[in-house]
Motif scaffolding. Sequence first.
Motif, short mmCIF file in Angstrom:
data_model
loop_
_atom_site.label_atom_id
_atom_site.label_comp_id
_atom_site.label_asym_id
_atom_site.label_seq_id
_atom_site.Cartn_x
_atom_site.Cartn_y
_atom_site.Cartn_z
N ARG A 11 0.85 -1.19 0.00
CA ARG A 11 0.00 0.00 0.00
C ARG A 11 0.89 1.25 0.00
N GLY A 12 0.25 2.42 -0.07
CA GLY A 12 0.98 3.67 0.08
C GLY A 12 1.92 3.97 -1.06
N ALA A 13 3.05 4.59 -0.72
CA ALA A 13 4.05 4.98 -1.72
C ALA A 13 5.33 4.19 -1.51
N VAL A 14 6.09 4.03 -2.58
CA VAL A 14 7.36 3.33 -2.52
C VAL A 14 8.44 4.24 -3.09
N THR A 15 9.53 4.39 -2.34
CA THR A 15 10.65 5.21 -2.78
C THR A 15 11.90 4.34 -2.90
N VAL A 16 12.63 4.52 -3.99
CA VAL A 16 13.88 3.78 -4.21
C VAL A 16 15.02 4.78 -4.18
N ARG A 17 16.00 4.52 -3.34
CA ARG A 17 17.15 5.42 -3.25
C ARG A 17 18.42 4.61 -3.03
N ARG A 18 19.56 5.25 -3.22
CA ARG A 18 20.82 4.58 -2.94
C ARG A 18 20.92 4.28 -1.44
N THR A 19 21.45 3.12 -1.10
CA THR A 19 21.63 2.76 0.30
C THR A 19 22.72 3.64 0.91
N ALA A 20 22.41 4.25 2.04
CA ALA A 20 23.35 5.16 2.70
C ALA A 20 24.61 4.43 3.14
N GLY A 21 25.75 4.88 2.64
CA GLY A 21 27.05 4.34 3.05
C GLY A 21 27.39 2.98 2.50
N LYS A 22 26.54 2.42 1.66
CA LYS A 22 26.80 1.09 1.10
C LYS A 22 26.40 1.07 -0.37
N THR A 23 26.80 0.01 -1.04
CA THR A 23 26.35 -0.17 -2.41
C THR A 23 24.93 -0.73 -2.40
N GLY A 24 24.23 -0.60 -3.50
CA GLY A 24 22.90 -1.15 -3.59
C GLY A 24 21.81 -0.11 -3.41
N LEU A 25 20.58 -0.57 -3.38
CA LEU A 25 19.42 0.30 -3.30
C LEU A 25 18.59 -0.03 -2.07
N THR A 26 17.97 0.99 -1.51
CA THR A 26 17.04 0.83 -0.40
C THR A 26 15.65 1.18 -0.89
N VAL A 27 14.70 0.30 -0.64
CA VAL A 27 13.31 0.53 -1.01
C VAL A 27 12.53 0.85 0.26
N VAL A 28 11.90 2.02 0.31
CA VAL A 28 11.16 2.47 1.49
C VAL A 28 9.67 2.55 1.15
N ASN A 29 8.87 1.90 1.96
CA ASN A 29 7.42 1.95 1.81
C ASN A 29 6.85 2.95 2.82
N THR A 30 6.27 4.03 2.33
CA THR A 30 5.67 5.04 3.19
C THR A 30 4.17 4.77 3.26
N VAL A 31 3.69 4.47 4.47
CA VAL A 31 2.31 4.04 4.63
C VAL A 31 1.81 4.47 6.00
N PRO A 32 0.53 4.79 6.16
CA PRO A 32 -0.01 5.13 7.48
C PRO A 32 0.18 3.98 8.47
N LEU A 33 0.32 4.31 9.75
CA LEU A 33 0.59 3.31 10.78
C LEU A 33 -0.41 2.16 10.76
N GLU A 34 -1.71 2.49 10.71
CA GLU A 34 -2.72 1.43 10.77
C GLU A 34 -2.62 0.49 9.57
N GLU A 35 -2.32 1.03 8.39
CA GLU A 35 -2.17 0.18 7.20
C GLU A 35 -0.88 -0.63 7.26
N TYR A 36 0.14 -0.06 7.89
CA TYR A 36 1.37 -0.82 8.13
C TYR A 36 1.06 -2.05 8.98
N LEU A 37 0.22 -1.88 10.00
CA LEU A 37 -0.12 -2.99 10.89
C LEU A 37 -0.90 -4.08 10.18
N TYR A 38 -1.65 -3.71 9.15
CA TYR A 38 -2.34 -4.73 8.36
C TYR A 38 -1.35 -5.79 7.85
N GLY A 39 -0.16 -5.34 7.45
CA GLY A 39 0.85 -6.23 6.90
C GLY A 39 1.75 -6.86 7.93
#
Length: 251
Positions: free
Chosen positions: A39-67
Amino acid sequence: QRQVLHRLVDARQVAAREIAVVLADKSAAGIEVNRRSYRGAVTVRRTAGKTGLTVVNTVPLEEYLYGVVARVIPPGWPHEALKAQAVAARTFALYNRGKHAGGGFDVCATADCQAYFGKSGEDARATRAVDDTRGLVVTYGGKPIPAYYHASGGGYTENSENVFGRPFPFLRGVVDYDEGSPNYKWVKELTQKEIEEALLAAGVRIGSLQAIELSPLDKPPISAPDRSASGRVKNLRLIGSTGSQRIDGAK
C-alpha cells in the motif's frame, strides 16, 4: 559530489537522487516490489554508506499494521488474541519509530523490528483486529513501551534486564501459559569434545572439562544466585583439569 540514481522508468533513463512511486488510485492492487504488493508509496534510493538500493514503503501506521499482525500471529486464532497482538504491534512500532533513521526510514521489515509483508501479508481477520483497536497503545509514564512479544516463553517470561540489559518495571518475569507450543521445551545434545572446542574458541582455557556447576532447576519463580526468577541461567561455573571459570548465561 551529488549521488545520482540512474534507472529506467517506462524504458527511459531517469537521473535522480531517488525515485518515488505513488498510487493514483488507493483501491488498486498496490505497488509490487520483489513480487510483494504494498500500500501507500514506494521510494527507491541509494543505500546510505553502502552499495545497492534501499526501497522504502511510506504508509499510514494502521495500514502498516495490516501487513504485520497477520504474519506474527495465526489469523485463525480468537479475535481477542488478534486484538491484543494488534495493540502490542502498534505500541512496538511507535516505540521504535526512527530506529533506522540513519538509513532514511523508521523501521525495517524484518524481525529486527517487526516482520512486515505489506499488502501481500494481509488477512481480513487480522485487519479487523487492527481496525477494532485503532489508535490503542500501551504506555508507561505517558510514552509507548517496548512491547516485546515472542512465539514461546518456555513457561515463564524473563525480566527485561536479563535480556536487554535495561530494567523496565512493566517487563517482569511472569507465568506464560504456552505448554501447547512446539517450542515450549527443546533439547540440544553436545559431546564433551564439542563443548571443549566451543570453550577454546571463546577463549575459555581450563583444560579438559570435568564438571559444570549450576543450581538445580526448579519450578519458577526461582531464588538462586546463578539463575533468574524464570530459571534461565544467569551464570555457571566450568570446572576443568587445569582450572575453573565462571561465565554468564548469555555467553
